[in-house]
Design an enzyme around this catalytic site. Sequence first.
Site, PDB file in Angstrom:
ATOM      1  N   HIS A   1      17.653 -54.178  36.417  1.00  0.00           N
ATOM      2  CA  HIS A   1      17.325 -52.916  37.099  1.00  0.00           C
ATOM      3  C   HIS A   1      15.996 -52.303  36.672  1.00  0.00           C
ATOM      4  CE1 HIS A   1      21.105 -52.723  39.145  1.00  0.00           C
ATOM      5  NE2 HIS A   1      21.828 -52.548  38.068  1.00  0.00           N
TER       6      HIS A   1
ATOM      7  N   ASP B   1      25.557 -60.468  39.459  1.00  0.00           N
ATOM      8  CA  ASP B   1      26.033 -59.154  39.023  1.00  0.00           C
ATOM      9  C   ASP B   1      26.605 -58.390  40.213  1.00  0.00           C
ATOM     10  OD1 ASP B   1      25.197 -57.402  36.311  1.00  0.00           O
ATOM     11  OD2 ASP B   1      25.630 -56.178  38.069  1.00  0.00           O
TER      12      ASP B   1
ATOM     13  N   HIS C   1      26.120 -55.362  40.819  1.00  0.00           N
ATOM     14  CA  HIS C   1      25.079 -54.439  41.271  1.00  0.00           C
ATOM     15  C   HIS C   1      23.874 -55.218  41.784  1.00  0.00           C
ATOM     16  CE1 HIS C   1      27.386 -52.211  38.156  1.00  0.00           C
ATOM     17  NE2 HIS C   1      27.236 -51.190  38.990  1.00  0.00           N
TER      18      HIS C   1
ATOM     19  N   ASP D   1      30.576 -57.921  35.987  1.00  0.00           N
ATOM     20  CA  ASP D   1      31.211 -56.676  36.391  1.00  0.00           C
ATOM     21  C   ASP D   1      31.808 -56.745  37.791  1.00  0.00           C
ATOM     22  OD1 ASP D   1      28.594 -56.949  37.197  1.00  0.00           O
ATOM     23  OD2 ASP D   1      27.920 -55.008  36.442  1.00  0.00           O
TER      24      ASP D   1
END
Length: 464
Positions: free
Chosen positions: A126, A162, A164, A251
């Site tokens: 990120h 991931d 995200h 996650d």
Amino acid sequence: MWDEALTRYDFGPGHPFDPVRIRLTMELAAELGVLASPSVSLVSPSPATDGAIGCVHDEDYIEAVRRAGRTLAPDLRYGLGTADDPVFEGMHEAAALVVGATMGAAQSVWSGDALHAVNIAGGHHHAMRRAASGFCIYNDLAAAITWLLANGAERVAYVDLDVHHGDGVQAAFYDDPRVLTISLHEHPATLFPGTGFPGETGTGAGEGYAVNVALPAGTGDAGWLRALDAVALPLLRDFKPTVLVSQHGCDSHRLDPLANLELTIDAQRSAQVILHDLAHELCDGRWVATGGGGYALVQVVPRIWTHLLAIAAGAPVDPEMATPARWRELARSVTGETAPLTMTDGSDARYVSFSAGADPSDPVDRAIMRTRSAVFPAHGLLPQLSSQRAPGCPQHARDVLLSGFLRESAGGRKGLGSASAARVSTLRRLWVLALFRTRLTLGYVRDWCAESGQACSASRGRGQ
């Protein structure tokens, strides 16, 4: 790549990004004999230099990180001192070591010292050029990919598993056709960072090289693996990367407290095997892998990343294997949790390949088709499957038109001179792509509104 100092990347008590997950992973891998495999070398990384970090981050941002790590004063201009990215002592040094570890993995693979290399402490996807975001200070993945390109890698494929969206890596290479970024994540309508729509496909020369599969909340093993099969595999085989880089945030697991997918350990392990095999098929085995997000610190993360280490080592762990009693006791002593008994969740992680046909009524298949429709034409690939649409429906008419357009683009039109054929082909291409994008956008908005009902909750959930 491993050094105990990598656990110093620590935002403090109560923060989800707890380095205990890294410690428990390495302890589990050691107890299972993965780290003692003859094919494994534990290499201690060196911190990345300011020059290396500066290839993907601005100088004033690097100085702000260093200053915040000394004074412990927030600097919100750069995203430092937020709830997601609180400042901590030695922040620059800790983050620079993470970057150095992933760059070291890339250097080992590119030099031929290793066929595969893993930094489970990395995967900070990120971090932006001028800002921290989502538990990420420096973008180790972008730095490693930049190093590979600068040192002769012609094409780098990046696959982000991931939950995200891998927004920072995408942003770093959004206009670069040498890097194919593929992110498989929960839909941005329901999860941080609120980006990663199918229409985010790159810009300029990089158009079509940013790929986003936005999956509906609740997607499980079969749908997630089907999406990987339907989008990543054909694009990777078309792209033919020189090196494969992958981020293995876990996650997406059903127990993760910060997200809404429903995967098991077994699906993630299957994806690791798929990427390992693709590295051998497409780029002579050159594979760099990292960790990422994952906040079920005992139940999920150590098992998934131990599987990753074992697969990279060429010594896969049997999913039915019991977790060692000594490791379970360690996990209980440092977290208070009762650790899982085996290396599996008991799922067979089976899926039906997308090549068998798509179901337009299935939310996952619709998500797959939005992505294929957005990027496949840029690579000369057909988004639709021949068995997908019933003759006579509008979508089928579009599919036939697009299929005909691609055939004509490849072979010209019979009965016309080459110049006329080229003009007709160009006009048809522009018209079809315009229609294609319009229908895609309208269909996407309709499905988003119908499926999520949560369009204002994109900020739910934190982190990687």
